[in-house]
Scaffold this motif. Structure first.
Motif, mmCIF file in Angstrom:
data_model
loop_
_atom_site.group_PDB
_atom_site.id
_atom_site.type_symbol
_atom_site.label_atom_id
_atom_site.label_comp_id
_atom_site.label_asym_id
_atom_site.label_seq_id
_atom_site.Cartn_x
_atom_site.Cartn_y
_atom_site.Cartn_z
ATOM 1 N N LEU A 108 0.739 -1.197 0.019
ATOM 2 C CA LEU A 108 -0.055 -0.083 -0.052
ATOM 3 C C LEU A 108 0.988 1.321 -0.061
ATOM 4 O O LEU A 108 1.621 1.537 0.978
ATOM 5 N N ASP A 109 0.756 2.025 -1.101
ATOM 6 C CA ASP A 109 1.604 3.306 -1.242
ATOM 7 C C ASP A 109 0.419 4.345 -1.176
ATOM 8 O O ASP A 109 -0.179 4.601 -1.908
ATOM 9 N N ARG A 110 0.945 5.456 -0.331
ATOM 10 C CA ARG A 110 0.156 6.525 0.111
ATOM 11 C C ARG A 110 0.655 7.876 -0.486
ATOM 12 O O ARG A 110 0.232 8.802 -0.671
ATOM 13 N N SER A 144 -3.952 5.090 -1.926
ATOM 14 C CA SER A 144 -4.854 5.524 -0.878
ATOM 15 C C SER A 144 -5.599 6.549 -1.311
ATOM 16 O O SER A 144 -5.455 7.402 -2.119
ATOM 17 N N ALA A 173 -5.323 -3.168 10.496
ATOM 18 C CA ALA A 173 -3.969 -2.511 10.819
ATOM 19 C C ALA A 173 -3.366 -3.290 11.864
ATOM 20 O O ALA A 173 -3.920 -3.627 13.027
ATOM 21 N N SER A 197 -2.444 -5.344 7.750
ATOM 22 C CA SER A 197 -1.417 -4.269 7.081
ATOM 23 C C SER A 197 -0.363 -3.805 8.179
ATOM 24 O O SER A 197 -0.802 -3.554 9.307
ATOM 25 N N THR A 210 3.697 -1.312 8.872
ATOM 26 C CA THR A 210 5.103 -1.013 8.521
ATOM 27 C C THR A 210 5.928 -2.077 8.730
ATOM 28 O O THR A 210 6.214 -2.604 9.942
ATOM 29 N N THR A 214 3.128 -1.347 4.568
ATOM 30 C CA THR A 214 2.831 0.159 4.229
ATOM 31 C C THR A 214 3.927 1.234 4.416
ATOM 32 O O THR A 214 3.742 2.398 4.752
ATOM 33 N N THR A 215 5.191 0.551 4.199
ATOM 34 C CA THR A 215 6.242 1.526 4.729
ATOM 35 C C THR A 215 6.481 2.606 3.662
ATOM 36 O O THR A 215 6.493 2.410 2.414
ATOM 37 N N SER A 216 6.763 3.897 4.370
ATOM 38 C CA SER A 216 7.235 5.091 3.770
ATOM 39 C C SER A 216 8.652 5.621 4.544
ATOM 40 O O SER A 216 8.560 5.467 5.949
#
Length: 333
Positions: A7-9, A43, A185, A218, A220, A306-308
């Motif tokens: 998942l990329d935001r 997202s 989550a 989901s 990180t 979901t890592t950023s």
């Protein structure tokens, strides 16, 4: 092994124009596909300085056009912000253009601030009608929407687009009663998550959309050559979260070394440390153990990463390292 997805935001980095963040998302999708990830989702956020992804179905179309095999979808479209018929039409178009590759991830959150909610024509109570909106939306695909039986959402009608509910608590119960897969989550307070998953599985009603419960957890995950380096990847996102909680605005990502040098207030420091906890990070071996244990405890069918982070190359390296831990199950395995 477990299916791993992304998942990329479309997080913006300080000094970066949002258009670059969106182009980075499309490029990231191609890389995730090459690494063997199962899905790539985008997202929906409105009026957030640190997030460029405000129109997920539009961005999903760009991602699907730039890839060829990976499943593409939304994580998710926030249904209370939209008319269900319009959402059905949008996914009908996506599924018609990219058959067999589109996922319809749906959430029940409303916009973050009063001003944005007013601009969207919604209020805080909009999420209370999620179950009814969901039933209406799903009905458009079968041609039997309960709210508007005379309305037909074309080209959605007659198509099968896998639907998922992003939720915990009441939302998880809606997913179970609708017979849909659940995305939940892996945040702090694992016991609450485990209870929600158990409740979902107990209440699940088989449907035309899913014959059995399907759980996507989901969270990180940061992987690097050393445990310290992996933990540093968490810093930019943790500071954005802490800043949002203390200042009411979610900012673009900043370099980890600058954040470490900040003279934080006691409240900022507490929120920052809180945001740094509850994630899985470390070397490939450490992450394989930690993530494998979490998947075991939840009996998850899939894990959505979901890592950023501010340093995009380090972030991509983390995803590359995760893909070779031996946890990733590719289709056909």
């Amino acid at each position: 092994m477990v299916r791993l997805s992304v998942l990329d935001r479309s997080r913006t980095r300080r000094g970066q124009h949002p258009s670059q963040a969106l182009r980075d998302t499309v490029a990231f999708a191609r890389q995730a596909e090459a690494l063997g990830y199962h899905r790539f989702w985008v997202s929906e956020h409105h009026g957030v300085p640190g997030v460029a992804g405000s129109a997920p179905t539009v961005l999903a179309a760009a991602v699907a056009a730039a890839t060829s095999r990976i499943r593409v979808g939304t994580g998710g479209v926030m249904l209370p912000n939209h008319q269900p018929m319009v959402v059905a039409e949008q996914f009908g178009v996506l599924a018609s253009l990219f058959p067999g590759r589109i996922d319809m991830g749906l959430g029940r959150s409303v916009a973050f601030t009063d001003g944005v909610r007013r601009a969207l024509g919604r209020d805080k109570d909009a999420a209370d009608h999620f179950a009814e909106q969901l039933a209406e939306l799903l009905g458009y695909f079968s041609g039997e929407s309960p709210a508007h039986p005379q309305a037909h959402a074309r080209p959605a009608e007659g198509l099968t687009v896998p639907a998922f509910v992003l939720a915990i608590g009441a939302g998880a119960r809606v997913a179970a009663e609708a017979g849909l897969p659940l995305v939940i989550a892996a945040a702090r307070g694992e016991q609450r998550m485990l209870e929600a998953i158990d409740d979902y599985r107990t209440r699940f009603r088989p449907s035309a959309w899913a014959p059995r419960p399907y759980v996507i957890v989901s969270g990180t995950v940061a992987v690097a050559e050393t445990a310290d380096a992996a933990r540093e990847l968490l810093v930019p996102e943790a500071w954005s979260s802490a800043y949002a909680r203390t200042h009411g605005e979610f900012p673009p990502l900043a370099p980890a070394e600058e954040i470490r040098a900040l003279d934080m207030t006691s409240r900022e420091r507490a929120e920052f440390e809180r945001a740094m906890d509850g994630h899985i990070s470390g070397t490939e071996e450490e992450v394989a153990v930690g993530l494998g244990a979490l998947v075991g405890r939840t009996e998850a069918d899939e894990f959505l990463v979901t890592t950023s982070s501010y340093d995009r190359e380090q972030m991509l390296d983390s995803y590359r390292r995760l893909a070779v831990t031996g946890l990733l199950r590719r289709d056909g395995e």
